[in-house]
Write an enzyme that holds these catalytic residues in place. Sequence first.
Site: not given
Ligand code: SF4
Length: 316
Positions: A21, A136
């Site tokens: 991503c 996270e």
């Molecule tokens: S939150 Fe995580 S999955 Fe979503 S764009 Fe950012 S790094 Fe990628």
Amino acid sequence: MVKKENKFPKKILLASPRGFCAGVKRAIDLIDLVCQKNQGKEIYCYHQIVHNLTVVSRFEKKGVIFVDNLNAVPKGSILIFSSHGISPAIKLQASNLHLQTIDATCPFVSKTHLEVKNFAKNNYHIIYLGQKNHDEAVGTVGEAPNNISVIQNLEEIEDLSFSKKQRLSLVTQTTLSFDETQNLKKELKKRFPQIEEPPQDDICKATQNRQNGVKKLVKLGAEVIIVLGSPNSSNSNRLKSVAEKMGAKAYLLDQITDLDPQLLSDINCVGLTAGASLPEEKIVEAITWFQQKKTRIKEIKIAEENLNLALPEINL
Ligand code: SF4
């Protein structure tokens, strides 16, 4: 007696988008740049830069040292914060150690940090939907540890107790299952109608696109879904659970060569996708593996992804 030969799948449906991503790409470009500019120096990274074994071992080979504790980092060193974000306490510890820090936190994770900070400042208690020990969640919760409850399931919602006057807000980890989260949100709103949400969903678009991809592959007939990704990758695990909820069998693998081909015996159609931290080379490897077995590959496009996240300036 003639041994019956097991049939190998004739068709693979390949999800698009899949793999990297924009947030992961940015974090990897950033650590790459730091390595290029600081050859010969020790570079530390707090937590895995992204949750993928291939990516982590590639940077280990370039000399990056991944740590889960800042006490392992010598004073004054270069330290990168991973894409999952860090708490203010870790930032402070890094500053006390006079570390030269570079922040690879994904901007979509930073958005949830800001939400938690603002809600706490305005005397809200925050309900955070997330996995308690995930990097996270730990970083985000650290923005307001005394004003936040982390919730993972419906049972934990039952245990919550707040007065009708209590200001409540809702923030979500970026990589959860969209559908499961909707159920939790519905229950929370039923129990606490005063709860407020940020204007924009916290589950990022890349996560949603990959989950919608899995749903589409199952709807199109995939009986088995192969998710390429590491076992500690939250969004990859969610892809597996989305497939299972849709009634398909699902396997989460770091690489296609980890798959026992027997598991695909007598399966007609297989869906293939990848978590947001899996490099494309691992997908190519999987496609080649299937092509060598004479399986047809059909790509199924669910959404366009052309977001580019700019790198921060680094002065090292
Ligand atoms: S939150 Fe995580 S999955 Fe979503 S764009 Fe950012 S790094 Fe990628």
